[in-house]
Enzyme design. Sequence first.
Site, PDB file in Angstrom:
ATOM      1  N   GLY A 243      36.745  49.661  56.243  1.00 53.33           N
ATOM      2  CA  GLY A 243      37.084  51.021  56.611  1.00 53.33           C
ATOM      3  C   GLY A 243      36.742  52.041  55.535  1.00 53.33           C
ATOM      4  O   GLY A 243      36.341  51.716  54.416  1.00 53.33           O
ATOM      5  N   HIS A 244      36.948  53.301  55.900  1.00 49.36           N
ATOM      6  CA  HIS A 244      36.597  54.411  55.017  1.00 49.36           C
ATOM      7  C   HIS A 244      37.411  54.386  53.731  1.00 49.36           C
ATOM      8  O   HIS A 244      38.572  53.980  53.698  1.00 49.36           O
ATOM      9  CB  HIS A 244      36.804  55.750  55.734  1.00 49.36           C
ATOM     10  CG  HIS A 244      38.202  55.970  56.223  1.00 49.36           C
ATOM     11  ND1 HIS A 244      38.608  55.638  57.483  1.00 49.36           N
ATOM     12  CD2 HIS A 244      39.286  56.496  55.613  1.00 49.36           C
ATOM     13  CE1 HIS A 244      39.885  55.949  57.629  1.00 49.36           C
ATOM     14  NE2 HIS A 244      40.319  56.466  56.514  1.00 49.36           N
ATOM     15  N   ASN A 245      36.757  54.805  52.652  1.00 55.68           N
ATOM     16  CA  ASN A 245      37.376  54.961  51.328  1.00 55.68           C
ATOM     17  C   ASN A 245      37.803  53.654  50.670  1.00 55.68           C
ATOM     18  O   ASN A 245      38.536  53.675  49.675  1.00 55.68           O
ATOM     19  CB  ASN A 245      38.585  55.906  51.380  1.00 55.68           C
ATOM     20  CG  ASN A 245      38.184  57.327  51.701  1.00 55.68           C
ATOM     21  OD1 ASN A 245      38.426  57.788  52.812  1.00 55.68           O
ATOM     22  ND2 ASN A 245      37.562  58.012  50.761  1.00 55.68           N
TER      23      ASN A 245
END
Length: 337
Positions: A243-245
């Site tokens: 996922g993001h980050n």
Amino acid sequence: MSSWTTQQIAQEVGGELVGPADLRIDGLEELALAQPGQLTFIGEGKYAGRWASSQASAALVSRGIQVEPGPGRALIFVDNADLAMAALLERFAPSAVLPPVGVHPTAVVDPTARLGEQVRIGPLCVIGPGVVVGDRCVLHSSVTLMQEVTIGADCVLWPGVVIRERCTVGDRCILHSNVNIGADGFGYRPDPQGRGLVKITHIGTVQIGHDVEIGAGTCIDRGKFSATVIGDGSKIDNLVQIGHNCRIGRCVVLSGSTGIAGSVTIGDGTMIGGMAAIKDHVTIGSRVQLTGCAQVMNDVPDGQTWGGSPAQPLKDAVQQVLALRRLPELVKQLKRR
């Protein structure tokens, strides 16, 4: 070389040959399936008993395992049979079919893109504005690099890879078929008017380090503000979702179908088993081991081994499983009272 003698193989892997030196080896195979003329390996003592029934002509054997070659067969003792076999697999592997040096006539390359020396751009590739492709990179068919993507030197991108805008990939990386780098992060908030969900725009990127290998169908989302980061030397299996980050450290191993929610941090040298699931904003330390199907809800300290659902130190998880197995008998005992 398509055929080796057992003596040549022993010299290649630095092993000690026991048995005939002139046996011809023309292939490699696992212990149960190997046929005459093939080499297999025995990396653990529990497999030594299967050597007698194997049809292989020779085997690599980790030192310390007690096994005899038998009539007309050979053993090659090495420090680590798995690593020795890995080296031989490279030598026996058929030559890959590569696109020719240059750009295929059906590829679309923006005039502002910069291609390094001896690059191989296969059919139907699309290379967008401002893209940089390093020296000796291989792009197989239907690879898409959107605007301002940067690829380091000596990378191999297999068919169907998509790298979205502004993402970067280091040197000597391998991206297998249908890898998707830099898709939008999964971010939504309820509409205050109750009309559905508001999409959160993600303006960050993905930064992939050097010597990273990413398996087929894996997706790595872009950061919300800055970058999702994959550290040098990490190896990611097929169908993994990151996922993001997220910030994945150096030499991390992620097995197939693992799902990692947003803003997870994973330390260097951590190994995660297949189908693990990791909650968002969790920090997993360095040199951690997570068993397959572990469901991680909390931070994991450095060097620990966790498993179970929810994940916890493995010793505790095993004790709980053993207790659950006793539960039906305990219920019966209670009913009899």
